[in-house]
Design a protein around this motif. Structure first.
Motif, PDB file in Angstrom:
ATOM      1  N   GLU A  58       0.823  -1.206   0.000  1.00 48.03           N
ATOM      2  CA  GLU A  58       0.000   0.000   0.000  1.00 48.03           C
ATOM      3  C   GLU A  58       0.864   1.266   0.000  1.00 48.03           C
ATOM      4  OE1 GLU A  58      -3.154   0.587  -0.175  1.00 48.03           O
ATOM      5  OE2 GLU A  58      -3.351   2.614   0.629  1.00 48.03           O
ATOM      6  N   ALA A  59       2.034   1.176   0.634  1.00 49.42           N
ATOM      7  CA  ALA A  59       2.916   2.341   0.669  1.00 49.42           C
ATOM      8  C   ALA A  59       3.202   2.824  -0.751  1.00 49.42           C
ATOM      9  CB  ALA A  59       4.226   1.993   1.383  1.00 49.42           C
ATOM     10  N   LEU A  60       3.364   1.883  -1.687  1.00 53.35           N
ATOM     11  CA  LEU A  60       3.709   2.265  -3.063  1.00 53.35           C
ATOM     12  C   LEU A  60       2.529   2.915  -3.777  1.00 53.35           C
ATOM     13  CD1 LEU A  60       5.884  -0.791  -4.107  1.00 53.35           C
ATOM     14  CD2 LEU A  60       6.647   1.512  -3.518  1.00 53.35           C
ATOM     15  N   VAL A  61       1.323   2.427  -3.486  1.00 54.97           N
ATOM     16  CA  VAL A  61       0.137   3.050  -4.085  1.00 54.97           C
ATOM     17  C   VAL A  61       0.072   4.504  -3.608  1.00 54.97           C
ATOM     18  CG1 VAL A  61      -2.373   2.944  -4.307  1.00 54.97           C
ATOM     19  CG2 VAL A  61      -1.049   0.829  -4.134  1.00 54.97           C
ATOM     20  N   ARG A  62       0.302   4.690  -2.325  1.00 54.73           N
ATOM     21  CA  ARG A  62       0.272   6.051  -1.772  1.00 54.73           C
ATOM     22  C   ARG A  62       1.370   6.917  -2.387  1.00 54.73           C
ATOM     23  NH1 ARG A  62      -1.384   5.568   4.605  1.00 54.73           N
ATOM     24  NH2 ARG A  62      -3.043   4.050   4.337  1.00 54.73           N
ATOM     25  N   VAL A  63       2.537   6.305  -2.566  1.00 55.17           N
ATOM     26  CA  VAL A  63       3.659   7.044  -3.157  1.00 55.17           C
ATOM     27  C   VAL A  63       3.266   7.574  -4.535  1.00 55.17           C
ATOM     28  CG1 VAL A  63       5.908   6.666  -4.271  1.00 55.17           C
ATOM     29  CG2 VAL A  63       5.573   5.974  -1.899  1.00 55.17           C
ATOM     30  N   HIS A  64       2.718   6.697  -5.369  1.00 56.15           N
ATOM     31  CA  HIS A  64       2.383   7.136  -6.727  1.00 56.15           C
ATOM     32  C   HIS A  64       1.312   8.221  -6.678  1.00 56.15           C
ATOM     33  CE1 HIS A  64       1.664   6.940 -11.071  1.00 56.15           C
ATOM     34  NE2 HIS A  64       2.816   6.314 -11.142  1.00 56.15           N
ATOM     35  N   TRP A  65       0.383   8.059  -5.772  1.00 50.24           N
ATOM     36  CA  TRP A  65      -0.690   9.041  -5.641  1.00 50.24           C
ATOM     37  C   TRP A  65      -0.122  10.402  -5.201  1.00 50.24           C
ATOM     38  CZ3 TRP A  65      -3.047  12.089  -1.926  1.00 50.24           C
ATOM     39  CH2 TRP A  65      -4.320  12.571  -2.256  1.00 50.24           C
ATOM     40  N   ILE A  66       0.795  10.374  -4.233  1.00 49.57           N
ATOM     41  CA  ILE A  66       1.417  11.626  -3.768  1.00 49.57           C
ATOM     42  C   ILE A  66       2.137  12.307  -4.933  1.00 49.57           C
ATOM     43  CG2 ILE A  66       3.245  12.614  -2.300  1.00 49.57           C
ATOM     44  CD1 ILE A  66       2.639  10.319  -0.286  1.00 49.57           C
ATOM     45  N   VAL A  67       2.840  11.500  -5.727  1.00 50.70           N
ATOM     46  CA  VAL A  67       3.590  12.097  -6.845  1.00 50.70           C
ATOM     47  C   VAL A  67       2.624  12.707  -7.870  1.00 50.70           C
ATOM     48  CG1 VAL A  67       5.306  11.687  -8.655  1.00 50.70           C
ATOM     49  CG2 VAL A  67       5.517  10.499  -6.482  1.00 50.70           C
ATOM     50  N   GLN A  68       1.486  12.067  -8.061  1.00 54.17           N
ATOM     51  CA  GLN A  68       0.486  12.669  -8.973  1.00 54.17           C
ATOM     52  C   GLN A  68       0.095  14.061  -8.469  1.00 54.17           C
ATOM     53  OE1 GLN A  68      -2.847   9.993  -9.512  1.00 54.17           O
ATOM     54  NE2 GLN A  68      -1.456   8.262  -9.698  1.00 54.17           N
ATOM     55  N   GLN A  69      -0.117  14.167  -7.141  1.00 56.53           N
ATOM     56  CA  GLN A  69      -0.477  15.485  -6.581  1.00 56.53           C
ATOM     57  C   GLN A  69       0.681  16.456  -6.755  1.00 56.53           C
ATOM     58  OE1 GLN A  69      -3.713  15.215  -5.660  1.00 56.53           O
ATOM     59  NE2 GLN A  69      -3.260  13.085  -6.169  1.00 56.53           N
ATOM     60  N   ASP A  70       1.887  15.942  -6.540  1.00 55.51           N
ATOM     61  CA  ASP A  70       3.077  16.776  -6.657  1.00 55.51           C
ATOM     62  C   ASP A  70       3.210  17.311  -8.090  1.00 55.51           C
ATOM     63  OD1 ASP A  70       5.748  17.270  -4.960  1.00 55.51           O
ATOM     64  OD2 ASP A  70       6.266  17.031  -7.072  1.00 55.51           O
ATOM     65  N   TYR A  71       2.946  16.453  -9.073  1.00 52.19           N
ATOM     66  CA  TYR A  71       3.034  16.878 -10.469  1.00 52.19           C
ATOM     67  C   TYR A  71       2.023  17.986 -10.744  1.00 52.19           C
ATOM     68  CZ  TYR A  71       6.427  13.668 -12.512  1.00 52.19           C
ATOM     69  OH  TYR A  71       7.582  13.031 -12.855  1.00 52.19           O
ATOM     70  N   MET A  72       0.830  17.846 -10.174  1.00 55.68           N
ATOM     71  CA  MET A  72      -0.193  18.867 -10.425  1.00 55.68           C
ATOM     72  C   MET A  72       0.235  20.204  -9.822  1.00 55.68           C
ATOM     73  SD  MET A  72      -3.838  16.959 -10.402  1.00 55.68           S
ATOM     74  CE  MET A  72      -3.759  15.878  -9.025  1.00 55.68           C
TER      75      MET A  72
END
Ligand SMILES: O=c1ccn([C@@H]2O[C@H](COP(=O)(O)OP(=O)(O)O[C@H]3O[C@H](CO)[C@H](O)[C@H](O)[C@H]3O)[C@@H](O)[C@H]2O)c(=O)[nH]1
Length: 640
Positions: A58-72
């Motif tokens: 789950e940590a990795l799912v959260r990581v990718h999600w955080i990066v999506q927010q970061d990109y925005m």
């Protein structure tokens, strides 16, 4: 391999094309997950290999999600976030590990990379045509998720896609985290430590050689300095490569395994001049991502000061024992060099960039046989290091090579235990109860880094201070009172009793429909896609009410599951509460019940007026005449 699996691999490879692909072993762990986050932010594609023994996918799912927010936040779209793939593989299982390399091996027909030198004894064997491991596309999972998190600033890491996007799929570099890391545990189980930390590295290096991957960043530790080095420790205060003291000063198998790893890496770089190695020696990592979505989740009873303080704040232990108050330090308590995990993660990026520069501007080989970049010299070095005569002259040949580098990652500033208690108390608005106690055996008064080498050669320095570290740890603790533990339990639940899980899937259906978070739970119920269900539940872990609701329904479904999901109460002394710590979850893998697993005696469910026989699972779980529930396991034991 089925055509579906082949298709999945082919899709993954297509997605990875055009990205510099980094293999990160142990990438779902504490430091690994933060590093994966920074890699994605910087534009690298990532392949994670992890056996989940001390982490959660789950940590990795959260990581990718955080990066999506970061990109925005940076004016980019989530679609631009590089791909992140996951293989649940144990690095000590060489065949399984090889199957990952097979999956990501360069397409020979498009490969432009040729080995520079070939030593007679090291001619490349043809790659084994083994099985290929099917990667899980974490990005695809993350796109479906919605998490609540704290507002966080955009990462300071520069987005740097290479000018010439790779035209072949190939793992270019490895960051190797996968290892066991508890000093105390290593004394109890040294063989496990050597098997994983040394054996795992050997597997990795052999596979890197076979698949022509030449660059590695290795996760080392200040533990390699051993006893006797304290303030402003420099990298050259010990010598890798037989030129001085080092391993002899170590006091535990964990430290020795890290030291041996550095020696192995150095020897490998001596034997292969194309190899580029950077070992990063961490001081005391702490902190977490400011979103509060990922953080440290130590398994078992923590010994390190920050997790201990966190538990005292959460009232999971009554107080912090401050080990030693008579050290030669400003307030008498132990001083350490604490470094924010995001700084640490960025240190890995700096190391990767250093490796890239080194390869981009190689020193041309020379015919002078005394030159360290001459093939003749390297052949000699190679022979010297395997010579059985072992004369001192030959030993000196195996000195540290320039393609082996090590750097301290710390701040260069020390903080005492009392400083930590004060800083943490400030961010959480409560005093942390503590008591002064005897010094811990083997502890040193002060351990701080000299960080000039990392700043001058890697251009890296720590940006965060103690207050930032405490604030972020606090945020993580507040939002995730049990770390990823709830998720582990939900996963465990799916493994132990898929039928009961299916029952809960029915009962929470309404909640799913109301939820704004997209989920494919309903549509996959009949096919037993527990992965989707667990992912759905994982969203609930942050919403306490929803989570509790599910727990209640889990108790309805099966008494053992109810017990499994119960909040665990940490004992005052910090010992573990009940509940499994071994649960892990695999997508699409048939769930197995481990017949040797010892299951705790479950509580009666509370919706059946304490009459367990009314539970829909009464027959399955068995009902003892004394009113106690029995697991299948306890039933078997009772029969004898
Ligand atoms: O309950 C506790 C735990 C720790 N401490 C003190 O807090 C300081 C930091 O202790 P940690 O256990 O957090 O960290 P260490 O510096 O002892 O060890 C860490 O850093 C080492 C390298 O220096 C190794 O990497 C090791 O694996 C890693 O845990 C020490 O003064 C220690 O005595 C307490 O007072 N109470």
């Amino acid at each position: 391999m089925s055509s579906r699996e082949e298709e999945a691999i082919s899709q993954a490879r297509k997605k990875a094309l055009g990205f510099n692909l980094i293999l990160v072993t142990g990438g779902s762990g504490y430091i690994g997950s933060h590093t994966v986050l920074e890699l994605l932010v910087a534009g690298y594609g990532v392949v994670v290999v992890d056996n989940l023994c001390n982490s959660h996918w789950e940590a990795l799912v959260r990581v990718h999600w955080i990066v999506q927010q970061d990109y925005m936040k940076r004016g980019r779209t989530p679609d631009e976030v590089p791909p992140l793939f996951f293989h649940e593989v144990d690095i000590t299982d060489k065949d399984a590990f090889q199957s990952v390399f097979e999956t990501w091996k360069a397409d020979e027909s498009t490969s432009t990379r040729k080995p520079m030198f070939k030593f007679a004894e090291e001619k490349k064997k043809p790659a084994k045509k083994g099985t290929r491991s099917v990667p899980k596309d974490i990005g695809a999972l993350a796109y479906k998720q919605t998490f609540k998190c704290k507002e966080f600033p955009a990462s300071s890491t520069q987005f740097q896609l290479p000018k010439n996007r790779p035209t072949e799929v190939k793992i270019t570099d490895v960051i190797h985290f996968a290892a066991l890391k508890s000093v105390g545990e290593s004394v109890q189980m040294p063989l496990s430590y050597y098997r994983t930390n040394v054996g795992g590295l050997l597997n990795l290096l052999e596979l890197m050689k076979e698949y022509n991957v030449k660059k590695i960043v290795f996760s080392s530790s200040a533990v390699v300095y051993g006893k006797g080095k304290e303030t402003n420790i420099r990298e050259d205060s010990i010598q890798v490569g037989g030129g001085g003291a080092g391993g002899g000063l170590l006091t535990n198998p964990y430290g020795r395994s890290k030291w041996m790893d550095e020696e192995i890496l150095n020897d490998t770089s001596v034997a292969d001049p194309d190899m580029e190695v950077i070992a990063l020696r961490y001081f005391n990592p702490t902190g977490s991502h400011p979103s509060g979505l990922i953080g440290e989740d130590p398994r078992g009873t923590p010994n390190n000061i920050i997790p201990v303080v966190m538990q005292a704040f959460q009232r999971r232990r009554s107080r912090v024992y401050v080990y030693g108050s008579n050290y030669d330090t400003p307030d008498g308590t132990g001083v350490r060099d604490y470094i924010h995990v995001l700084d640490l993660a960025r240190g890995h990026l700096a190391a990767l960039r250093k490796l890239t520069t080194l390869v981009a501007t190689p020193t041309p080989p020379t015919d002078d046989p005394t030159s360290p970049v001459s093939p003749t010299f390297n052949r000699r070095m190679s022979r010297a290091s395997v010579s059985s005569t072992g004369s001192s002259r030959e030993t000196s040949f195996s000195a540290q090579r320039t393609n082996y580098r090590c750097y301290n990652l710390g701040t260069g500033t020390g903080h005492s235990v009392l400083d930590i208690l004060k800083a943490f108390g400030n961010v959480c608005g409560n005093d942390i109860p503590f008591v002064l106690s005897d010094a811990r055996a083997g502890d040193l008064g002060t351990v701080t880094a000299d960080v000039t080498k990392a700043s001058s050669e890697l251009g890296w320095y720590a940006e965060f201070g103690l207050q930032d570290m405490c604030r972020d740890v606090y945020q993580w603790a507040v939002d995730n009172p049990q770390g990823y533990e709830r998720l582990r339990r939900l996963s465990m639940m799916a493994q132990i009793d898929p039928e009961a899980v299916r029952h809960i899937m029915d009962t929470v259906e309404d909640e799913d429909e109301e939820s704004e978070a997209g989920t494919d739970v309903g549509s996959n119920r009949s096919s037993g896609d527990f992965g989707a269900f667990i992912r759905r539940l994982s969203v609930m872990t942050i919403d306490d009410n929803k989570y509790k609701n599910v727990m209640r329904k889990a108790s309805i479904a099966g008494p053992y599951l109810g017990k499994l999901l119960e909040e665990d109460e940490e004992e005052e002394d910090g010992s573990e509460g009940q509940g499994s710590r071994n649960g892990s979850f695999s997508w699409n893998v048939p769930f197995k019940v481990d017949q040797n697993q010892t299951m705790p005696q479950p509580n009666p469910p509370f919706n059946t007026n304490n009459d367990p026989s009314k539970s829909p699972f009464a027959e399955k779980w068995g009902f003892g005449g004394n009113g106690n529930w029995q697991t299948p396991q306890s039933k078997v034991q009772n029969a004898h």
